[in-house]
Design an enzyme around this catalytic site. Structure first.
Site, PDB file in Angstrom:
ATOM      1  N   CYS A  44       7.315  -1.941  -1.769  1.00 14.24           N
ATOM      2  CA  CYS A  44       6.054  -1.507  -1.181  1.00 14.24           C
ATOM      3  C   CYS A  44       6.007  -1.856   0.298  1.00 14.24           C
ATOM      4  O   CYS A  44       6.610  -2.834   0.751  1.00 14.24           O
ATOM      5  CB  CYS A  44       4.889  -2.179  -1.914  1.00 14.24           C
ATOM      6  SG  CYS A  44       3.255  -1.648  -1.334  1.00 14.24           S
ATOM      7  N   ASP A  46       3.587  -3.082   1.840  1.00 14.37           N
ATOM      8  CA  ASP A  46       2.641  -4.184   2.054  1.00 14.37           C
ATOM      9  C   ASP A  46       3.238  -5.246   2.977  1.00 14.37           C
ATOM     10  O   ASP A  46       4.385  -5.673   2.794  1.00 14.37           O
ATOM     11  CB  ASP A  46       2.285  -4.812   0.701  1.00 14.37           C
ATOM     12  CG  ASP A  46       1.078  -5.736   0.784  1.00 14.37           C
ATOM     13  OD1 ASP A  46       1.175  -6.765   1.474  1.00 14.37           O
ATOM     14  OD2 ASP A  46       0.053  -5.440   0.138  1.00 14.37           O
ATOM     15  N   ARG A  48       2.734  -8.319   3.229  1.00 10.56           N
ATOM     16  CA  ARG A  48       2.864  -9.679   2.692  1.00 10.56           C
ATOM     17  C   ARG A  48       4.168  -9.910   1.938  1.00 10.56           C
ATOM     18  O   ARG A  48       4.352 -10.973   1.333  1.00 10.56           O
ATOM     19  CB  ARG A  48       1.683  -9.979   1.766  1.00 10.56           C
ATOM     20  CG  ARG A  48       0.327  -9.939   2.435  1.00 10.56           C
ATOM     21  CD  ARG A  48      -0.792  -9.931   1.427  1.00 10.56           C
ATOM     22  NE  ARG A  48      -0.821  -8.694   0.665  1.00 10.56           N
ATOM     23  CZ  ARG A  48      -1.681  -8.447  -0.332  1.00 10.56           C
ATOM     24  NH1 ARG A  48      -2.561  -9.374  -0.676  1.00 10.56           N
ATOM     25  NH2 ARG A  48      -1.646  -7.292  -0.976  1.00 10.56           N
ATOM     26  N   HIS A 100       4.419  -5.075  -6.730  1.00 12.66           N
ATOM     27  CA  HIS A 100       3.805  -6.398  -6.621  1.00 12.66           C
ATOM     28  C   HIS A 100       2.390  -6.370  -7.192  1.00 12.66           C
ATOM     29  O   HIS A 100       1.666  -5.382  -7.034  1.00 12.66           O
ATOM     30  CB  HIS A 100       3.786  -6.892  -5.163  1.00 12.66           C
ATOM     31  CG  HIS A 100       2.913  -6.078  -4.248  1.00 12.66           C
ATOM     32  ND1 HIS A 100       1.614  -6.425  -3.940  1.00 12.66           N
ATOM     33  CD2 HIS A 100       3.160  -4.932  -3.565  1.00 12.66           C
ATOM     34  CE1 HIS A 100       1.108  -5.531  -3.124  1.00 12.66           C
ATOM     35  NE2 HIS A 100       2.020  -4.612  -2.875  1.00 12.66           N
ATOM     36  N   CYS A 103      -1.382  -4.754  -5.852  1.00 10.34           N
ATOM     37  CA  CYS A 103      -0.998  -3.697  -4.911  1.00 10.34           C
ATOM     38  C   CYS A 103      -2.205  -2.828  -4.547  1.00 10.34           C
ATOM     39  O   CYS A 103      -2.881  -2.269  -5.420  1.00 10.34           O
ATOM     40  CB  CYS A 103       0.097  -2.824  -5.527  1.00 10.34           C
ATOM     41  SG  CYS A 103       0.647  -1.462  -4.476  1.00 10.34           S
TER      42      CYS A 103
END
Length: 210
Positions: A44, A46, A48, A100, A103
């Protein structure tokens, strides 16, 4: 403040270069010669998710592709180009789809809100939800539903990988292995969903596994 935040990136880069050269004066020279990663990681976008850190790998060990909600969409030429190059040219030994928990893309797909252009991308996740609705909706709360769809979505994307000619050829010629993982943001741990093609996708009868 904005300019300071931006300039910090270059300051950090210089410090990083110094640290690497202190450990190995040939570090960048060696990396410039080429790459031979053993893994293709599809994850992803993302911010983080520190992929190399959470897998304990160094630069050059992972070939990485990221998009919203770690999707494997056959009409996405970006993803398919990465997959083809990784399997046929780099000869990676493993392809990993990693979602994750928590999400945002998956959570958005469960809601009937318009977010603009990304809505068309989220349709792919909504299709995954429809295929696994009983499993997802049986969760006790919204967080549980999101996390169940995260897992189901990873498995669907692994299945999409198996449908590609690149992966099928890679399995036959090079013993390529496909994996589905989930990363837990709250604990920092990776979870192997242990997706087994013959068991999990046998009823879909699109790919021949022997």
């Amino acid at each position: 403040m904005k300019q300071q935040n931006y300039s910090k990136l270059f300051e950090n880069n210089k410090k990083w270069v110094e640290e690497k050269l202190n450990l190995d004066p040939q570090y960048f020279e060696n990396h410039a010669k080429g790459q031979s990663p053993k893994y293709l990681y599809i994850g992803c976008a993302d911010s983080r998710l520190p992929v190399n850190e959470m897998t304990g790998t160094s630069a050059g060990e992972l070939f990485i592709h990221r998009n919203v909600a770690n999707m494997v969409v056959h009409t996405d030429n970006n993803l398919m180009s990465v997959l083809q190059y990784a399997v046929q040219v780099l000869k990676v030994e493993h392809v990993v789809v990693c979602g994750h928990y928590g999400c945002g893309g998956v959570a958005a797909a469960l809601e009937n809100k318009s977010l603009g252009l990304i809505d068309s991308w989220l349709m792919n996740i909504k299709e995954s939800y429809q295929k696994n609705r009983d499993f997802v909706d049986s969760a006790e709360n919204k967080e549980g539903k999101v996390n169940r769809l995260v897992e189901s979505n990873v498995k669907e994307q692994v299945y999409n990988l198996y449908k590609t000619s690149y992966v099928q050829e890679g399995i036959k010629s090079n013993g390529l292995q496909i994996h589905g993982w989930v990363y837990d943001l709250k604990e920092g741990l990776l979870k192997d969903l242990e997706v087994e093609a013959e068991k999990d996708f046998k009823e879909k009868s699109i790919y021949t596994f022997n």
